[in-house]
Design a protein around this motif. Structure first.
Motif, short mmCIF file in Angstrom:
data_model
loop_
_atom_site.label_atom_id
_atom_site.label_comp_id
_atom_site.label_asym_id
_atom_site.label_seq_id
_atom_site.Cartn_x
_atom_site.Cartn_y
_atom_site.Cartn_z
N LEU A 160 3.46 0.78 -13.59
CA LEU A 160 4.36 0.08 -12.67
C LEU A 160 3.60 -0.82 -11.70
CD1 LEU A 160 6.97 2.87 -11.92
CD2 LEU A 160 7.30 0.80 -13.28
N ILE A 161 2.47 -0.35 -11.21
CA ILE A 161 1.68 -1.17 -10.29
C ILE A 161 1.17 -2.42 -11.00
CG2 ILE A 161 -0.50 -1.21 -8.99
CD1 ILE A 161 0.18 1.73 -8.19
N ALA A 162 0.72 -2.27 -12.24
CA ALA A 162 0.28 -3.44 -13.01
C ALA A 162 1.44 -4.41 -13.23
CB ALA A 162 -0.31 -2.98 -14.34
N GLU A 163 2.64 -3.89 -13.41
CA GLU A 163 3.81 -4.74 -13.64
C GLU A 163 4.21 -5.49 -12.36
OE1 GLU A 163 8.57 -4.24 -14.63
OE2 GLU A 163 7.21 -2.62 -15.15
N TRP A 164 4.14 -4.81 -11.21
CA TRP A 164 4.63 -5.40 -9.96
C TRP A 164 3.56 -6.12 -9.15
CZ3 TRP A 164 9.62 -6.05 -8.71
CH2 TRP A 164 10.55 -5.42 -9.52
N LEU A 165 2.29 -5.93 -9.50
CA LEU A 165 1.21 -6.58 -8.76
C LEU A 165 1.34 -8.11 -8.75
CD1 LEU A 165 -1.41 -6.30 -7.14
CD2 LEU A 165 -2.65 -6.30 -9.32
N PRO A 166 1.60 -8.78 -9.89
CA PRO A 166 1.74 -10.24 -9.84
C PRO A 166 2.90 -10.70 -8.94
CG PRO A 166 1.54 -9.49 -12.11
CD PRO A 166 1.68 -8.27 -11.25
N LYS A 167 3.99 -9.94 -8.92
CA LYS A 167 5.14 -10.30 -8.09
C LYS A 167 4.78 -10.15 -6.61
CE LYS A 167 8.10 -8.84 -11.83
NZ LYS A 167 9.01 -7.87 -12.35
N TYR A 168 4.06 -9.08 -6.28
CA TYR A 168 3.58 -8.88 -4.91
C TYR A 168 2.62 -10.00 -4.53
CZ TYR A 168 -0.10 -7.36 -1.73
OH TYR A 168 -1.05 -7.31 -0.76
N SER B 259 0.01 8.25 -14.18
CA SER B 259 0.10 7.41 -15.39
C SER B 259 1.22 6.39 -15.26
CB SER B 259 0.30 8.28 -16.63
OG SER B 259 1.46 9.07 -16.49
N LEU B 260 2.38 6.80 -14.78
CA LEU B 260 3.48 5.86 -14.58
C LEU B 260 3.13 4.87 -13.48
CD1 LEU B 260 6.35 4.92 -15.20
CD2 LEU B 260 7.19 6.61 -13.55
N ALA B 261 2.43 5.35 -12.46
CA ALA B 261 2.04 4.47 -11.35
C ALA B 261 1.16 3.33 -11.84
CB ALA B 261 1.31 5.28 -10.28
N SER B 262 0.21 3.61 -12.69
CA SER B 262 -0.70 2.55 -13.15
C SER B 262 0.08 1.49 -13.93
CB SER B 262 -1.83 3.13 -14.00
OG SER B 262 -1.32 3.77 -15.14
N GLN C 65 0.84 -1.21 0.00
CA GLN C 65 0.00 0.00 0.00
C GLN C 65 0.87 1.25 0.00
OE1 GLN C 65 -2.52 -0.58 3.40
NE2 GLN C 65 -3.81 -2.09 2.36
N GLU C 66 1.96 1.22 0.75
CA GLU C 66 2.88 2.36 0.77
C GLU C 66 3.56 2.53 -0.59
OE1 GLU C 66 5.53 1.87 4.08
OE2 GLU C 66 3.87 1.86 5.52
N TYR C 67 3.88 1.41 -1.24
CA TYR C 67 4.49 1.50 -2.58
C TYR C 67 3.51 2.11 -3.57
CZ TYR C 67 6.16 0.14 -7.19
OH TYR C 67 6.54 0.17 -8.50
N GLU C 68 2.26 1.66 -3.53
CA GLU C 68 1.24 2.22 -4.43
C GLU C 68 1.10 3.73 -4.20
OE1 GLU C 68 -2.19 -0.92 -5.55
OE2 GLU C 68 -2.14 -0.34 -3.45
N ALA C 69 1.04 4.13 -2.95
CA ALA C 69 0.91 5.56 -2.63
C ALA C 69 2.14 6.33 -3.11
CB ALA C 69 0.72 5.75 -1.13
#
Length: 140
Positions: free
Chosen positions: A85-93, A80-83, A68-72
């Protein structure tokens, strides 16, 4: 005694002034360079991003809060970059989270006893020690 010295009782200015290796007049500061400031801030941002991205892949206590802190963190800098990167790292999380939950299902931190030798769980058959491979005459 030495333990009586506090930060308030030390005269740092006098110590610095008495140092013969220090120049009496410090050199002037370089002019403000906004490109250096931007580069430095960008480097720090990239280092923080790297730390967050490494952290969200480790199965650990507090992983959900860390995510949650990483998303924030990402959203605070660029939506735009967040969406992306979050989509890229979500499966790893999610993988790290599932590993953590599986480990937590098997044991909890309260069941671990530091400073003790590891032993098989109670009721486990082991083949360690030469005699645990089965009784003589078994098999067919």
């Amino acid at each position: 005694g030495v333990g009586d010295i506090t930060a308030e009782s030390v005269n740092y200015a006098a110590i610095i002034a008495s140092d013969p290796d220090l120049p009496s007049n410090p050199p002037p500061l370089p002019p403000f360079d906004p490109t250096f400031e931007h580069t430095s801030a960008q480097k720090q941002l990239n280092q923080l991003r790297f730390i967050y991205q490494r952290g969200v892949t480790h199965p650990m206590t507090g992983l959900d809060q860390f995510w949650q802190e990483y998303e924030a963190f990402e959203r605070a800098h660029s939506e735009s970059l967040a969406s992306v990167l979050i989509a890229e790292w979500l499966p790893k999380y999610q993988h790290a989270r599932s590993v953590y939950l599986e480990r937590n299902r098997v044991w909890t931190i309260h069941e671990l006893r530091g400073g003790r030798l590891a032993v098989p769980p109670v009721g486990c058959e082991t083949g360690v020690g030469g005699g645990g491979g089965g009784a003589a005459g078994e098999g067919g």
